[in-house]
Write an enzyme that holds these catalytic residues in place. Structure first.
Site, PDB file in Angstrom:
ATOM      1  N   LYS A 257      -7.473   1.104 -12.258  1.00 27.56           N
ATOM      2  CA  LYS A 257      -6.796   2.037 -11.349  1.00 27.56           C
ATOM      3  C   LYS A 257      -7.754   3.040 -10.725  1.00 27.56           C
ATOM      4  CE  LYS A 257      -2.130   1.134 -12.718  1.00 27.56           C
ATOM      5  NZ  LYS A 257      -0.909   1.485 -13.426  1.00 27.56           N
TER       6      LYS A 257
ATOM      7  N   ARG B  82      -1.533  -2.882 -20.717  1.00 29.78           N
ATOM      8  CA  ARG B  82      -1.367  -3.829 -19.605  1.00 29.78           C
ATOM      9  C   ARG B  82      -2.686  -3.881 -18.833  1.00 29.78           C
ATOM     10  NH1 ARG B  82      -0.317  -3.753 -14.249  1.00 29.78           N
ATOM     11  NH2 ARG B  82       1.147  -5.263 -13.366  1.00 29.78           N
TER      12      ARG B  82
HETATM   13  N1  PMM Z   1       0.972  -0.832 -12.891  1.00 31.75           N
HETATM   14  C1  PMM Z   1       1.072  -1.662 -11.830  1.00 31.75           C
HETATM   15  C2  PMM Z   1       2.130  -2.581 -11.730  1.00 31.75           C
HETATM   16  N2  PMM Z   1       3.062  -2.657 -12.694  1.00 31.75           N
HETATM   17  N3  PMM Z   1       3.929  -1.916 -14.744  1.00 31.75           N
HETATM   18  C3  PMM Z   1       3.868  -1.107 -15.813  1.00 31.75           C
HETATM   19  N4  PMM Z   1       4.801  -1.176 -16.774  1.00 31.75           N
HETATM   20  N5  PMM Z   1       2.862  -0.192 -15.957  1.00 31.75           N
HETATM   21  C4  PMM Z   1       1.879  -0.054 -15.024  1.00 31.75           C
HETATM   22  O1  PMM Z   1       1.004   0.805 -15.207  1.00 31.75           O
HETATM   23  C5  PMM Z   1       1.923  -0.895 -13.871  1.00 31.75           C
HETATM   24  C6  PMM Z   1       2.983  -1.835 -13.775  1.00 31.75           C
HETATM   25  C7  PMM Z   1       0.067  -1.585 -10.727  1.00 31.75           C
HETATM   26  O2  PMM Z   1      -1.098  -2.238 -11.083  1.00 31.75           O
HETATM   27  P1  PMM Z   1      -1.549  -3.681 -10.473  1.00 31.75           P
HETATM   28  O3  PMM Z   1      -1.152  -3.672  -9.028  1.00 31.75           O
HETATM   29  O4  PMM Z   1      -3.019  -3.619 -10.651  1.00 31.75           O
HETATM   30  O5  PMM Z   1      -0.879  -4.725 -11.262  1.00 31.75           O
END
Ligand code: PMM
Length: 292
Positions: free
Chosen positions: A232, A267
């Protein structure tokens, strides 16, 4: 250092068998099915890539694969439900059939979540914590899927414009406690709920750092905690890494620390390095428990 409250042995009940939590931090691997990031190959290619990616992440040690068909990055626009389903359902079906990892669907749309569970997903990862679709709580209750409730201030299109909090830790905690109550009022089992502070979703660098530093305050609510900080922006701000893929070392650092501070699940995009780092982290923390 006191042992984090959340890393107790407990089981999240899921369709077709639950997920065991405890001193070993679980890894949720990110599987994005978004053709925009595969501009020349289109949807067919994106789906094939996503399946390969999911299988590789499971092989590398992911306990959960989080399949998402709509990007929620800052500045992004929503995707129609039909398009999202066309992207994620075949990938979920194939991953559920071909690998042992628990499949999660990253969606805030009830219709997509229901179809995803029918296709083999066992966790619904709702980044709007039930705020995006009035039917989501009922779908979670009906399907008995696990339910991730994530905090976001605003919406992806505008959330990073000017996020403001009085006390970010207290406000995120209160928000998630209320959404967990709302889920239970709609019939979701308490044991099925997982809370996530939503790193980067309507938060400045300082907000993100405060939330990570105080993960224990969130864990005190009594639900398992998920931390998603992989690649991030704030990691780039701290390390000077402009390209998300190059934020690996910062990502490893923040998730190891998060695990030590009480995250039950992390995650991440880069599963193999995290798996090894967490093996060491979890061993250190487990050792401490024997002396408590
Ligand atoms: N971050 C992203 C997408 N989905 N879901 C949860 N539960 N927690 C998160 O921090 C989260 C998420 C965005 O990140 P990406 O686009 O790199 O997948």
């Amino acid at each position: 250092m006191n042992r984090p409250v959340s890393k107790q042995a407990r089981r999240i009940p899921l369709p077709h068998g639950g997920l065991q939590l405890g001193p070993s931090t679980l890894i949720m691997g990110v599987v994005n099915v978004t053709p925009d990031s595969f501009s020349d190959g289109g949807l067919f290619y994106a789906k094939a890539q996503a399946v390969e990616q999911g299988l590789a992440l499971a092989e590398a040690g992911a306990d959960i694969l989080d399949v998402g068909g709509e990007t929620t990055r800052p500045g992004s626009e929503p995707t129609p439900a039909a398009e999202e389903m066309e992207r994620v359902l075949p990938v979920i079906q194939e991953l559920a059939r071909r690998c042992p990892a628990v499949i999660s669907v990253d969606t805030y749309k009830a219709e997509v979540a229901r179809a995803a569970v029918e296709a083999g997903a066992r966790i619904i990862n709702d980044v709007t914590a039930l705020g995006g679709d009035p039917d989501m709580a009922a779908v979670a209750a009906d399907t008995k899927a696990g339910l991730v409730l994530m905090h976001m201030q605003g919406e992806p299109r505008t959330m990073q414009a000017n996020p403001i909090y009085g006390d970010v830790v207290a406000e995120v905690r209160e928000f998630l406690a209320q959404r967990a109550d709302r889920a239970q009022a709609a019939g979701v089992d308490k044991e099925s709920i997982i809370l996530d502070p939503g790193i980067g979703f309507g938060k400045t660098l300082e907000h993100n750092l405060a939330l990570i530093r105080n993960l224990a305050a969130l864990a005190e609510l009594g639900y398992p905690v998920l931390l998603g900080a992989s690649r991030k922006r704030f990691i780039g701000t701290l390390t000077g890494r402009e390209i998300p893929k190059e934020r690996l070392w910062g990502s490893v650092g923040v998730h190891v620390l998060g695990a030590a501070l009480g995250a039950d699940i992390v995650r991440v995009h880069d599963v193999a390095p995290l798996k090894e780092a967490l093996t060491v982290c979890d061993a250190v923390m487990a050792q401490e428990a024997h002396h408590d």
